[in-house]
Design a protein around this motif. Sequence first.
Motif, PDB file in Angstrom:
ATOM      1  N   ASP A  56       0.845  -1.050  -0.009  1.00 13.06           N
ATOM      2  CA  ASP A  56       0.114  -0.104  -0.081  1.00 13.06           C
ATOM      3  C   ASP A  56       0.962   1.164   0.045  1.00 13.06           C
ATOM      4  OD1 ASP A  56      -1.656   2.158   0.502  1.00 13.06           O
ATOM      5  OD2 ASP A  56      -2.876   1.319   2.247  1.00 13.06           O
ATOM      6  N   PRO A  57       0.739   2.055  -1.018  1.00 12.82           N
ATOM      7  CA  PRO A  57       1.746   3.501  -1.165  1.00 12.82           C
ATOM      8  C   PRO A  57       1.424   3.976  -0.015  1.00 12.82           C
ATOM      9  CG  PRO A  57      -0.314   3.340  -2.550  1.00 12.82           C
ATOM     10  CD  PRO A  57      -0.180   2.170  -2.093  1.00 12.82           C
ATOM     11  N   LYS A  58       0.387   3.983   0.886  1.00 14.24           N
ATOM     12  CA  LYS A  58       0.217   4.974   2.170  1.00 14.24           C
ATOM     13  C   LYS A  58       0.896   4.422   3.302  1.00 14.24           C
ATOM     14  CE  LYS A  58      -4.408   6.568   1.160  1.00 14.24           C
ATOM     15  NZ  LYS A  58      -4.989   5.369   0.621  1.00 14.24           N
ATOM     16  N   ARG A  59       1.494   3.064   3.157  1.00 18.04           N
ATOM     17  CA  ARG A  59       2.251   2.899   4.387  1.00 18.04           C
ATOM     18  C   ARG A  59       3.571   3.300   4.606  1.00 18.04           C
ATOM     19  NH1 ARG A  59       2.824  -3.693   3.627  1.00 18.04           N
ATOM     20  NH2 ARG A  59       4.350  -3.448   5.474  1.00 18.04           N
ATOM     21  N   ARG A  60       4.118   3.505   5.681  1.00 21.50           N
ATOM     22  CA  ARG A  60       5.538   4.047   6.124  1.00 21.50           C
ATOM     23  C   ARG A  60       6.762   2.938   6.218  1.00 21.50           C
ATOM     24  NH1 ARG A  60       3.667   9.272   7.648  1.00 21.50           N
ATOM     25  NH2 ARG A  60       1.581   8.659   8.012  1.00 21.50           N
ATOM     26  N   GLY A  61       7.678   3.458   5.911  1.00 20.63           N
ATOM     27  CA  GLY A  61       8.904   2.585   5.878  1.00 20.63           C
ATOM     28  C   GLY A  61       9.231   1.523   7.015  1.00 20.63           C
ATOM     29  N   GLU A  62       8.831   2.078   8.217  1.00 18.33           N
ATOM     30  CA  GLU A  62       8.873   1.177   9.411  1.00 18.33           C
ATOM     31  C   GLU A  62       7.869   0.158   9.622  1.00 18.33           C
ATOM     32  OE1 GLU A  62       8.347   4.657   9.696  1.00 18.33           O
ATOM     33  OE2 GLU A  62       7.167   4.805  11.513  1.00 18.33           O
ATOM     34  N   THR A  63       7.132   0.109   8.781  1.00 21.26           N
ATOM     35  CA  THR A  63       5.996  -1.310   8.677  1.00 21.26           C
ATOM     36  C   THR A  63       6.546  -2.309   7.854  1.00 21.26           C
ATOM     37  OG1 THR A  63       4.548  -0.464   7.063  1.00 21.26           O
ATOM     38  CG2 THR A  63       4.081   0.460   9.184  1.00 21.26           C
ATOM     39  N   LEU A  64       7.484  -2.091   6.954  1.00 24.63           N
ATOM     40  CA  LEU A  64       7.741  -3.032   5.896  1.00 24.63           C
ATOM     41  C   LEU A  64       8.726  -3.854   6.457  1.00 24.63           C
ATOM     42  CD1 LEU A  64       6.344  -0.885   4.111  1.00 24.63           C
ATOM     43  CD2 LEU A  64       8.043  -1.615   2.407  1.00 24.63           C
ATOM     44  N   SER A  65       8.780  -5.151   6.254  1.00 18.88           N
ATOM     45  CA  SER A  65       9.645  -6.466   6.503  1.00 18.88           C
ATOM     46  C   SER A  65      10.680  -6.216   5.573  1.00 18.88           C
ATOM     47  CB  SER A  65       8.894  -7.858   6.704  1.00 18.88           C
ATOM     48  OG  SER A  65       8.684  -8.044   5.241  1.00 18.88           O
ATOM     49  N   ILE A  66      11.961  -6.971   6.016  1.00 18.05           N
ATOM     50  CA  ILE A  66      12.975  -7.158   4.997  1.00 18.05           C
ATOM     51  C   ILE A  66      12.530  -7.556   3.571  1.00 18.05           C
ATOM     52  CG2 ILE A  66      13.899  -9.104   6.072  1.00 18.05           C
ATOM     53  CD1 ILE A  66      16.823  -7.729   5.708  1.00 18.05           C
ATOM     54  N   GLU A  67      11.816  -8.784   3.849  1.00 17.08           N
ATOM     55  CA  GLU A  67      11.279  -9.414   2.495  1.00 17.08           C
ATOM     56  C   GLU A  67      10.492  -8.365   1.740  1.00 17.08           C
ATOM     57  OE1 GLU A  67      10.775 -10.538   5.731  1.00 17.08           O
ATOM     58  OE2 GLU A  67      12.328 -12.424   5.774  1.00 17.08           O
ATOM     59  N   GLU A  68       9.647  -7.710   2.208  1.00 16.48           N
ATOM     60  CA  GLU A  68       8.772  -6.716   1.333  1.00 16.48           C
ATOM     61  C   GLU A  68       9.666  -5.735   0.932  1.00 16.48           C
ATOM     62  OE1 GLU A  68       4.434  -6.048   3.363  1.00 16.48           O
ATOM     63  OE2 GLU A  68       5.696  -5.526   4.793  1.00 16.48           O
ATOM     64  N   PHE A  69      10.617  -5.240   1.567  1.00 15.50           N
ATOM     65  CA  PHE A  69      11.721  -4.159   0.800  1.00 15.50           C
ATOM     66  C   PHE A  69      12.347  -4.986  -0.210  1.00 15.50           C
ATOM     67  CE2 PHE A  69      11.795  -1.443   4.493  1.00 15.50           C
ATOM     68  CZ  PHE A  69      11.580  -0.419   3.999  1.00 15.50           C
TER      69      PHE A  69
END
Length: 302
Positions: A276-289
């Motif tokens: 979701d483009p509205k999420r913030r970086g700190e919610t993404l896991s390393i796999e999502e990055f």
Amino acid sequence: MNNDLTNKETAHKDIATPNRTKEILKKYGFNFKKSLGQNFLIDTNVLRNIVDAANLDETSGAIEIGPGIGALTEQLAKRVDQVVAFEIDQRLLPVLKDTLSPYDNVQIIHSDVLKADINEAIKAHFKDGQDLMVVANLPYYVTTPILMKLLELKLPIRGIVVMIQAEVAERIAAKPGTKDYGSLSIAAQYYAEAEKVLTVPASVFVPQPRVDSAVLRLTIRQKPAVEVIDEQYFFKVFHASFANRRKTILNNLVHNLASKSQKAEIEQALAEADIDPKRRGETLSIEEFAKLSDSLYKILQP
Ligand code: SAM
């Protein structure tokens, strides 16, 4: 008066006691250099805990950064086959020669560890395939560059056990969704499993640092936590994603990775990675990055 620290009686007293440390500093007229992060450990229990956290035995090798007057070096020398220590401060060389004279398995390399060829030192001083750990009470002013150098070099080591600022240890070991999670957590956890093993009061050092300290253990992964098309690009993507913590991932990427004209492509890459483009970086896991980095790479890189 016999002031020779190498005489039998004093040589076998631990270096890291308040009295022995005071005696050594006095003998050499040593003044601490704040600019070199000189906070020496004066508690043998803490030192033993650090060495225990590294799970070393008599066949292991230890690489130390900043031996100071040898407090940790001594505990390592008693436990392992060989210790190699990098010390930047020339004034400490004669001190170390004296305090570590009972140990014939220690090599001191006079060098700034950030400039040193660590791979070369490993080849020169350790056996092929020897179990190796970096163990150190790091100079706090260069904690992050030293840790990143050790990780990025992909050295043949099992792991790293270091005393660092508690706040940095928390950031490195942080999980997604927490306030401490950021680019440093991902950079370190890409290469290693990270855990904070011990918090330490300032009273175990002379002089006492103004910040709290903690022991961090990094266990190097057999292969990085995620597989990506381009490692450097992956690092750029997550750094850009945390540039402004209040901004959404979309805005951070538009402003810090690409440009306004590429907003549509970034939206497409986020959609492909299911983020979701509205999420913030700190919610993404390393796999999502990793997934996001690969989608962006395919869309934005010619
Ligand atoms: N190991 C000792 C102890 O625990 O008591 C001293 C630790 S003290 C926190 C950090 C040490 O790192 C100091 O001896 C300092 O001179 C050394 N040092 C600082 N910057 C360095 C660098 N860039 N490369 C190598 N050693 C460095």
